[in-house]
Design a protein around this motif. Sequence first.
Motif, PDB file in Angstrom:
ATOM      1  N   LEU B  40     -42.383 -80.964  24.489  1.00 48.32           N
ATOM      2  CA  LEU B  40     -43.512 -80.534  25.308  1.00 48.32           C
ATOM      3  C   LEU B  40     -44.733 -80.369  24.415  1.00 48.32           C
ATOM      4  CD1 LEU B  40     -45.049 -79.115  27.694  1.00 48.32           C
ATOM      5  CD2 LEU B  40     -43.968 -76.980  26.920  1.00 48.32           C
ATOM      6  N   LEU B  41     -45.852 -80.936  24.854  1.00 55.90           N
ATOM      7  CA  LEU B  41     -47.137 -80.660  24.204  1.00 55.90           C
ATOM      8  C   LEU B  41     -48.056 -80.010  25.235  1.00 55.90           C
ATOM      9  CD1 LEU B  41     -49.321 -80.996  21.925  1.00 55.90           C
ATOM     10  CD2 LEU B  41     -49.875 -83.215  22.985  1.00 55.90           C
ATOM     11  N   ALA B  42     -48.584 -78.844  24.892  1.00 57.94           N
ATOM     12  CA  ALA B  42     -49.598 -78.209  25.734  1.00 57.94           C
ATOM     13  C   ALA B  42     -50.881 -78.133  24.926  1.00 57.94           C
ATOM     14  CB  ALA B  42     -49.148 -76.812  26.159  1.00 57.94           C
ATOM     15  N   LEU B  43     -51.983 -78.515  25.563  1.00 62.37           N
ATOM     16  CA  LEU B  43     -53.292 -78.456  24.900  1.00 62.37           C
ATOM     17  C   LEU B  43     -54.155 -77.424  25.612  1.00 62.37           C
ATOM     18  CD1 LEU B  43     -53.889 -82.300  24.487  1.00 62.37           C
ATOM     19  CD2 LEU B  43     -53.244 -80.650  22.685  1.00 62.37           C
ATOM     20  N   VAL B  80     -46.426 -76.986  20.674  1.00 63.46           N
ATOM     21  CA  VAL B  80     -45.448 -78.067  20.635  1.00 63.46           C
ATOM     22  C   VAL B  80     -44.064 -77.430  20.656  1.00 63.46           C
ATOM     23  CG1 VAL B  80     -44.564 -80.074  19.377  1.00 63.46           C
ATOM     24  CG2 VAL B  80     -47.011 -79.469  19.220  1.00 63.46           C
ATOM     25  N   VAL B  81     -43.234 -77.833  21.596  1.00 60.05           N
ATOM     26  CA  VAL B  81     -41.873 -77.296  21.724  1.00 60.05           C
ATOM     27  C   VAL B  81     -40.895 -78.457  21.784  1.00 60.05           C
ATOM     28  CG1 VAL B  81     -40.344 -75.788  23.040  1.00 60.05           C
ATOM     29  CG2 VAL B  81     -42.820 -75.423  23.136  1.00 60.05           C
ATOM     30  N   SER B 119     -42.411 -74.264  18.606  1.00 57.47           N
ATOM     31  CA  SER B 119     -41.090 -73.691  18.873  1.00 57.47           C
ATOM     32  C   SER B 119     -40.050 -74.797  18.853  1.00 57.47           C
ATOM     33  CB  SER B 119     -41.028 -73.030  20.257  1.00 57.47           C
ATOM     34  OG  SER B 119     -41.929 -71.957  20.377  1.00 57.47           O
ATOM     35  N   SER B 120     -38.842 -74.424  18.424  1.00 57.27           N
ATOM     36  CA  SER B 120     -37.725 -75.359  18.441  1.00 57.27           C
ATOM     37  C   SER B 120     -36.509 -74.605  18.960  1.00 57.27           C
ATOM     38  CB  SER B 120     -37.422 -75.875  17.024  1.00 57.27           C
ATOM     39  OG  SER B 120     -38.501 -76.651  16.528  1.00 57.27           O
ATOM     40  N   ALA B 152     -42.671 -79.703  32.261  1.00 56.96           N
ATOM     41  CA  ALA B 152     -42.683 -78.968  30.994  1.00 56.96           C
ATOM     42  C   ALA B 152     -41.448 -78.088  30.869  1.00 56.96           C
ATOM     43  CB  ALA B 152     -43.959 -78.127  30.908  1.00 56.96           C
ATOM     44  N   ALA B 153     -41.105 -77.400  31.964  1.00 56.06           N
ATOM     45  CA  ALA B 153     -39.920 -76.523  31.943  1.00 56.06           C
ATOM     46  C   ALA B 153     -38.653 -77.336  31.702  1.00 56.06           C
ATOM     47  CB  ALA B 153     -39.821 -75.746  33.255  1.00 56.06           C
TER      48      ALA B 153
END
Lengths: 410, 410
Positions: B40-43, B80-81, B119-120, B152-153
């Motif tokens: 997941l990438l959130a901007l 970034v997850v 996060s990982s 995303a979830a």
Amino acid sequence: MDQPVSPLAPTTVIEPAPVPGVRLATRACGVRYQGRTDVLLALFDPGTTVAGVLTQSVTRSAPVEWCARGLADGRARALVVNAGNANTFTGLRGTSSVENIATAAAATAGCAPGEVFVSSTGTIGEFLPDARITLPLPEMAAEARADGWVAAARAIMTTDTYPKTATAETHIGGVPVRLSGIAKGSGMIAPDMATMLAYVATDAALPADVLRALLGPAADASFNSITVDGDTSTSDTLLLFATGQAGHAPVTGPDDPALAAFRTALNGLLLDLAHQVVRDGEGASRFVELRVTGAESDRAARRIGLAIGNSPLVKTAIAGADANWGRIVMAVGKAGERADRDRLAIRIGGVPVCADGLAVPGYDEAPVAAHMKGRDILIEVDVGIGQGSATVWTCDLTHGYIDINADYRS
Amino acid sequence: MDQPVSPLAPTTVIEPAPVPGVRLATRACGVRYQGRTDVLLALFDPGTTVAGVLTQSVTRSAPVEWCARGLADGRARALVVNAGNANTFTGLRGTSSVENIATAAAATAGCAPGEVFVSSTGTIGEFLPDARITLPLPEMAAEARADGWVAAARAIMTTDTYPKTATAETHIGGVPVRLSGIAKGSGMIAPDMATMLAYVATDAALPADVLRALLGPAADASFNSITVDGDTSTSDTLLLFATGQAGHAPVTGPDDPALAAFRTALNGLLLDLAHQVVRDGEGASRFVELRVTGAESDRAARRIGLAIGNSPLVKTAIAGADANWGRIVMAVGKAGERADRDRLAIRIGGVPVCADGLAVPGYDEAPVAAHMKGRDILIEVDVGIGQGSATVWTCDLTHGYIDINADYRS
């Protein structure tokens, strides 16, 4: 209740040797179970001293409260234990039941009620039908005899799948001394100490304060270092009785060098009984020894060991023969004690798995996987902080635990 | 990994509304899983603030350490997850992987690496193939769009059986404000906070210190009040991002009355996500609400609630639909907090079961047994000491938990 015997059970049940000054009797009193013995009476000759370790639960049972008062005096003439009903959370009526049993046993034994110790194990919250215990006591006293420790161990079983006994011969000042004991427990097992009852008798002549000084550390390194499910019983009781008939010279105190061999024998006997409890862990298929080193203190090491030993994720991994050391790292992390992630080292079955915060280079899982398939698992963890160490014992978490506890009304 | 959807799952998955200033992208990068999105990438637009709550584990992961530094500054431009590899216990190389990801995302987002959160989640102890994440980042950034919270979830799931989302509209000073969020987690769930990742974004304009003041209590009453297995992850991360685009008047501080509705909405949204995590508890068949009252303090009440909620014996009894209140008494006793055994009262499904340290006279188990067979269980415990109260949520312990954890290499 008709569980098969644990696969981890000792291959033979030891019949402990008689202890001079101790007589035992058991009986099927129908307290709850039918068709089996469920009450134990032990009689001790005059002059017997006693020390004990009791549950730290704030909802401890009426019998535990009774024992706490008796331990303050340190004199014992009788012990009455029933299985099937814990006489816990039973209010004033529960207290009355304990008093009834102690009074009846005292009349039978010819002693003060305060010299009678009482334990109950089994279902919580039901009134104890104490007359079923008190009425047969005179007949039981008449039948009491020096042998019968295995029968005694059987009479106090609840979800146990085998009786737990141990015996040792040692010496004090060159004079032979005997230790014999029994235990019960298989679930609700955790430090402080969990539905765990254990009674040990010796013919050593030791004042109550010496017994107490010997028993505390021995209990910490044994019954307080095991866990099955992290649950703590309202009833746990460990009592050590000393009849004084061995005929050795008086000891000067707990640090008397003449006690060295006795101390070692007591420690070993309690550890033996504690291991038998873990080996009868509900649903257990593997016995696990967790050695923690490099902690800030011995106490910190024990807490880390118990965090690992209580982790459902570690315990299910062991059930699945999975050398999942990541879960061990997780459990170290949550223990609430200092650990250096980047110096952490883990060995499984003696094989280095990770070191310096990393998987060991070229780590070959094959020998570790083979070890994990066995009955006896050894996990060593160094947390890289200091010199504290401790060993903790646990078992795996299997479908058997769910089977037993999703329908047993304890 | 192909577990059926939890029977406790919400009947529909909510698609959260877009949050102005937030764009999302997901991709199947093959970090570990095949055939599914895993990154997941959130901007976030310039000016976004951030607050967070991180695991207390002493073996926390490299990404968590990275986030801790970023939270000190309180500015965020990207998240970034990845799922499938936790980048935990991976030493210096693990730290490098986080830096690589942050640097690559920063280049893409046009910000400083310290404004990137990473996060990982997944397997512990394996090196993260970070190039599989960094190389696609520019394309992902190009594709990022305002909607896609459910996607995303899904991209951050590990053993989860359904995606967890929530959304709320509230207002600050009469101006509409949006909150949308996602979470993952189903095992290794316990306070502080367990393999639990949650990300919430709002378009409110709130300085980082105000966000922190709001987030702490909200996290305590939600994610820190749930437990599945008592195990604590090395990776838990809860982040709250505020893009500041709602256009309301500035707030004066965390106690500004204009924040009342926002605070309520935030608390409700976190609780919603936390409940979804419990409802996806590994193997869970019943959702359990534990209300503890009469404790010495709210904190003591929460500890008692967690002792009950973590007890394997209580949880297996619930799995078996057994109204075994004796085990609840046991768990209260072991919590390490004050309780008055003789004033303890328990209600199950609203029905008084015991009071004043005794079973309720004439107790009829039938309605309680019927309640215990349901999907949603309510247990109320008053420990009779003071005014402290807390509510804790957990699930039962079933064969499903063993099935999942005896062979999943997490």
